[in-house]
Design an enzyme around this catalytic site. Structure first.
Site, short mmCIF file in Angstrom:
data_model
loop_
_atom_site.label_atom_id
_atom_site.label_comp_id
_atom_site.label_asym_id
_atom_site.label_seq_id
_atom_site.Cartn_x
_atom_site.Cartn_y
_atom_site.Cartn_z
N ASN A 46 0.92 -1.03 -0.20
CA ASN A 46 0.09 0.35 0.19
C ASN A 46 1.04 1.39 -0.03
O ASN A 46 2.28 1.31 0.80
CB ASN A 46 -0.83 0.36 0.96
CG ASN A 46 -0.35 -0.07 2.57
OD1 ASN A 46 0.45 -0.55 3.45
ND2 ASN A 46 -1.29 0.71 3.50
N VAL A 47 0.40 2.88 -0.38
CA VAL A 47 1.42 3.88 -0.87
C VAL A 47 0.21 5.04 0.02
O VAL A 47 -1.01 4.95 -1.01
CB VAL A 47 1.37 3.37 -1.72
CG1 VAL A 47 2.13 5.43 -2.42
CG2 VAL A 47 2.36 2.62 -2.59
N GLU A 48 0.63 5.73 0.42
CA GLU A 48 -0.92 6.77 0.94
C GLU A 48 -0.48 7.79 0.90
O GLU A 48 1.02 7.74 0.18
CB GLU A 48 -0.04 6.37 2.38
CG GLU A 48 -1.06 5.18 3.50
CD GLU A 48 -1.56 5.20 4.27
OE1 GLU A 48 -1.83 4.50 5.74
OE2 GLU A 48 -0.81 6.62 5.18
N ASN A 49 -0.98 8.57 1.35
CA ASN A 49 -0.49 10.11 0.07
C ASN A 49 -1.72 10.90 1.46
O ASN A 49 -2.68 10.43 1.84
CB ASN A 49 -1.39 10.44 -1.30
CG ASN A 49 -1.52 11.70 -1.75
OD1 ASN A 49 -1.68 12.53 -1.79
ND2 ASN A 49 -0.53 11.27 -3.55
N ALA A 50 -1.07 12.53 1.43
CA ALA A 50 -1.42 12.99 2.02
C ALA A 50 -3.03 13.44 1.59
O ALA A 50 -4.27 13.60 2.23
CB ALA A 50 -0.72 14.71 2.29
N ALA A 51 -3.46 13.66 0.47
CA ALA A 51 -4.48 13.48 0.17
C ALA A 51 -5.10 12.09 0.29
O ALA A 51 -4.46 11.55 -0.84
CB ALA A 51 -4.94 14.40 -1.69
N CYS A 57 -4.06 0.73 -2.53
CA CYS A 57 -3.77 -0.63 -1.64
C CYS A 57 -2.57 -1.38 -2.28
O CYS A 57 -2.21 -1.30 -2.95
CB CYS A 57 -5.23 -0.91 -2.06
SG CYS A 57 -6.45 -0.14 -1.42
N GLU A 59 -2.85 -4.45 -2.87
CA GLU A 59 -3.35 -5.68 -4.08
C GLU A 59 -3.54 -4.78 -5.66
O GLU A 59 -3.63 -5.60 -6.60
CB GLU A 59 -4.93 -5.85 -3.81
CG GLU A 59 -5.75 -6.49 -2.40
CD GLU A 59 -5.59 -5.71 -1.46
OE1 GLU A 59 -6.06 -6.41 -0.01
OE2 GLU A 59 -4.94 -4.91 -0.91
N CYS A 93 -10.55 -3.24 -4.19
CA CYS A 93 -9.31 -4.18 -4.71
C CYS A 93 -10.30 -5.84 -4.59
O CYS A 93 -9.92 -6.42 -5.90
CB CYS A 93 -8.76 -4.32 -3.65
SG CYS A 93 -7.42 -2.39 -3.10
#
Length: 136
Positions: A46-51, A57, A59, A93
């Site tokens: 998973n790779v989050e973003n401030a927005a 996810c 997957e 997903c």
């Protein structure tokens, strides 16, 4: 090779991918590994973003790698997350898995140590799904 034969390697790749999760906001790391119909394995995290709505996810990350490699069918997916609850694919997903899988596609859920905690088919997680065959 079969899904069962590849399962230990899929779990290893998903665990390794989880260590590279970019999750500075939730601190909730998830790893996944997709097995393409060719037998090739594609890990993702998973790779989050401030927005918040613009993160991805694990997957999705794995499926993107598979699709970018030119594969259009998957034969299994492993998902690894932390905590006591099962970390199953989110609704979005599940629909993405349906795009490349079918109702019988196995979804294997593991704890962070790699222990298999549950197995589902896509049909069990997304019954009566809408997929590419509806548009044919």
């Amino acid at each position: 090779m079969s899904v069962e034969t590849d399962l230990p390697r899929m779990i290893e790749l998903a665990r390794d991918a989880r260590t590279r999760s970019y999750s500075p906001y939730s601190k909730f790391k998830v790893g996944a590994c997709v097995r393409g119909a060719s037998g090739e394995l594609y890990p993702g995290a998973n790779v989050e973003n401030a927005a918040y709505p613009h993160g991805s996810c694990a997957e999705t990350s794995a499926l993107d790698k598979m699709a970018n490699a030119g594969e259009r069918r998957l034969s299994a997916i492993v998902v690894i997350g932390g905590g006591d609850a099962l970390v199953t694919p989110c609704g979005g997903c599940r629909q993405r898995i349906r795009e490349f899988g079918d109702p019988t596609t196995p979804i294997i859920i593991c704890g962070e140590d790699g222990t298999i905690r549950a197995r589902f088919t896509l049909d069990e997680l997304l019954p009566h799904s809408f997929g590419p065959d509806h548009l044919a």
